[in-house]
Design an enzyme around this catalytic site. Structure first.
Site, PDB file in Angstrom:
ATOM      1  N   ASP A  97       1.275  -1.398   0.156  1.00 23.35           N
ATOM      2  CA  ASP A  97      -0.265   0.168  -0.172  1.00 23.35           C
ATOM      3  C   ASP A  97       0.976   1.048   0.188  1.00 23.35           C
ATOM      4  O   ASP A  97       2.514   0.747   0.549  1.00 23.35           O
ATOM      5  CB  ASP A  97      -0.862  -0.281   1.310  1.00 23.35           C
ATOM      6  CG  ASP A  97      -0.737  -0.010   2.458  1.00 23.35           C
ATOM      7  OD1 ASP A  97       0.804   0.252   2.480  1.00 23.35           O
ATOM      8  OD2 ASP A  97      -0.683  -0.322   3.868  1.00 23.35           O
TER       9      ASP A  97
ATOM     10  N   ASP B  19      -8.451  -7.556   1.031  1.00 27.71           N
ATOM     11  CA  ASP B  19      -7.150  -7.919   2.010  1.00 27.71           C
ATOM     12  C   ASP B  19      -7.495  -7.474   3.211  1.00 27.71           C
ATOM     13  O   ASP B  19      -9.148  -6.124   3.615  1.00 27.71           O
ATOM     14  CB  ASP B  19      -5.485  -7.147   2.090  1.00 27.71           C
ATOM     15  CG  ASP B  19      -5.868  -5.353   2.262  1.00 27.71           C
ATOM     16  OD1 ASP B  19      -6.024  -5.332   3.684  1.00 27.71           O
ATOM     17  OD2 ASP B  19      -6.971  -4.477   1.628  1.00 27.71           O
TER      18      ASP B  19
ATOM     19  N   CYS C  92     -13.830 -28.275   7.031  1.00 24.04           N
ATOM     20  CA  CYS C  92     -12.336 -27.438   6.459  1.00 24.04           C
ATOM     21  C   CYS C  92     -11.495 -29.119   6.685  1.00 24.04           C
ATOM     22  O   CYS C  92     -11.439 -29.457   7.568  1.00 24.04           O
ATOM     23  CB  CYS C  92     -12.238 -26.737   7.460  1.00 24.04           C
ATOM     24  SG  CYS C  92     -10.921 -26.026   7.507  1.00 24.04           S
TER      25      CYS C  92
ATOM     26  N   CYS D 194      -8.037 -28.207   5.906  1.00 24.63           N
ATOM     27  CA  CYS D 194      -6.565 -27.477   6.683  1.00 24.63           C
ATOM     28  C   CYS D 194      -5.759 -28.473   7.645  1.00 24.63           C
ATOM     29  O   CYS D 194      -5.893 -29.665   8.525  1.00 24.63           O
ATOM     30  CB  CYS D 194      -6.602 -26.223   7.378  1.00 24.63           C
ATOM     31  SG  CYS D 194      -7.103 -26.291   8.844  1.00 24.63           S
TER      32      CYS D 194
ATOM     33  N   CYS E 268      -7.574 -28.772  11.106  1.00 22.92           N
ATOM     34  CA  CYS E 268      -8.239 -29.319  11.554  1.00 22.92           C
ATOM     35  C   CYS E 268      -8.239 -30.956  11.534  1.00 22.92           C
ATOM     36  O   CYS E 268      -9.242 -31.737  12.424  1.00 22.92           O
ATOM     37  CB  CYS E 268      -9.465 -28.691  10.352  1.00 22.92           C
ATOM     38  SG  CYS E 268     -10.098 -26.947  11.212  1.00 22.92           S
TER      39      CYS E 268
ATOM     40  N   HIS F 279      -5.834 -21.984  10.329  1.00 29.30           N
ATOM     41  CA  HIS F 279      -7.264 -22.260   9.821  1.00 29.30           C
ATOM     42  C   HIS F 279      -7.255 -21.131   8.931  1.00 29.30           C
ATOM     43  O   HIS F 279      -8.373 -21.295   9.191  1.00 29.30           O
ATOM     44  CB  HIS F 279      -7.723 -22.638  11.614  1.00 29.30           C
ATOM     45  CG  HIS F 279      -9.597 -22.858  11.274  1.00 29.30           C
ATOM     46  ND1 HIS F 279      -9.726 -24.238  10.248  1.00 29.30           N
ATOM     47  CD2 HIS F 279     -10.363 -21.883  11.343  1.00 29.30           C
ATOM     48  CE1 HIS F 279     -10.935 -23.808  10.245  1.00 29.30           C
ATOM     49  NE2 HIS F 279     -11.368 -22.576  11.091  1.00 29.30           N
TER      50      HIS F 279
END
Length: 380
Positions: A89, A270, A308, A310, A313, A339
């Site tokens: 930015d 974002d 999930c 991931c 998890c 996560h």
């Protein structure tokens, strides 16, 4: 390259950003790496989840460790060990949020460091030079982001100053061959301002799209206005932006915020929410946000999110992660951060899938129903 949704009333589209360090599918969520790190995460973990584009912050990196040191390391990619693409930015939002610590002039902004009180000046020219040295794939023009509480007269002044600075930024960018000091191309985005005024937003978008920017951001939102107002301003602004360039809604947001903006034709997002909330024991799940400090999870041996896949998890339970937070172990925030970012990555992947399949509205309603309930408060 973009393809639009086949559903009536859905302006979302799928596309590709061809960047020097990655090719990125849109709509995309970009994790915020303010100080050359996405808090609590390693670059390997971000890559493992699937992210190809993350953020850095010009204001913070200028103050510490300084753009010259980063340039000496070969640029921000090498400095932080990130092999994907980067967006920086302009630092405008951070500078203008300093309030009493800064002074705005026609040439730029003089401000006082929040770290040590030292004085600094940001001008459109100096910001482009800082961003060249940082070496991100996408850089942002220097803008003024006024507070939501100021008068419309001041919002107009800030918008017009943003326009003048945008032109200077573009001239400076072109003068350097549109390249980072490392030699690779940098895409420069202009930032549409105008508060919640329809007239000012239209004027700002029309002005900026006459300039040769590589993409356009919608700035100055998510600063206190109601979500419904923000959605209306986004929808209004998008119609003035070109279809063949990316559209970036800065600083937004929740899963619902993202879905609402995608529906209106936004491509890039974002927000600090997935990482900041993780450090406060809040996990994003398919059923809404849960607060792991709650006593109800003390003996809950299920994963954070049963839908999930991931690695958090697959391996850990709510009870265990709650224990980590209660014991103030650093692993707790790390696991929930991983996560939450995996949740956001999967959210964007699902958005792209449903846009392509023409089933975005169904998916939108599923997520909306899960996230309409109030977030859990701590019950102990």
């Amino acid at each position: 390259m973009t393809s639009s949704s086949r559903e009536d009333g859905v302006l979302g589209r799928c596309g590709l950003l061809y960047l020097p360090h990655a090719t990125v599918e849109t709509p995309v969520f970009m994790p915020v790496g303010t100080q050359a790190t996405v808090k609590a995460m390693t670059p390997d973990e971000l890559e493992e989840i699937g992210f190809g584009l993350i953020l850095g912050n010009t204001y913070h990196l200028h103050l510490r460790p300084g753009e010259q040191l980063i340039a000496s390391a070969g640029g921000l990619h090498r400095f932080e060990g990130w092999s994907g693409a980067l967006l920086t930015d302009s630092g405008g939002y951070q500078v203008f949020s300093l309030s009493g610590l800064r002074r705005i002039g026609e040439e730029g902004v003089e401000f006082q460091s929040h770290i040590d009180g030292s004085r600094h000046v940001f001008t459109p020219q100096s910001v482009i030079e800082i961003e060249r040295k940082l070496g991100a794939d996408i850089i942002m023009a220097f803008d003024e982001c006024p507070a939501s509480t100021v008068s419309e007269e001041y919002i107009r002044q800030a918008m017009e100053r943003t326009h003048r600075w945008a032109g200077i930024c573009l001239e400076e960018h072109v003068r350097h061959g549109r390249k980072a000091i490392g030699g690779w191309p940098q895409a420069l985005f202009g930032i549409v301002q105008g508060g919640v005024s329809y007239d000012l937003r239209a004027e700002s978008a029309r002005f900026l799209t006459e300039l040769d920017f590589d993409g356009f951001a919608i700035g100055g939102l998510a600063v206190g206005e109601e979500a419904a107002v923000r959605n209306e301003i986004v929808a209004w602004t998008v119609q003035f932006l070109p279809e063949d360039k990316p559209r970036y809604l800065m600083g937004v947001g929740t899963p619902i915020d993202i879905l609402e903006a995608v529906r209106r034709g936004v491509d890039m997002f974002d927000c600090v929410l997935p990482t900041r909330n993780a450090r406060n024991a809040q996990a994003f799940t398919s059923d809404g946000v849960i607060n792991l400090r709650n006593a109800r999870y003390e003996q809950d041996f299920t994963p954070l999110d049963s839908k999930c896949d991931c690695r958090v998890c697959r391996r850990h339970t709510r009870a265990y992660i709650r224990h980590l937070f209660k014991a103030k172990e650093i692993l707790g925030p790390r696991l929930v951060t991983y996560h939450n970012l995996a949740f956001y990555y999967r959210l964007m992947r699902n958005i792209r899938h449903h846009l392509r399949e023409g089933t975005f509205k169904v998916f939108y309603e599923e997520v909306r129903n899960a996230y309409q309930a109030e977030e859990e408060t701590i019950d102990e």
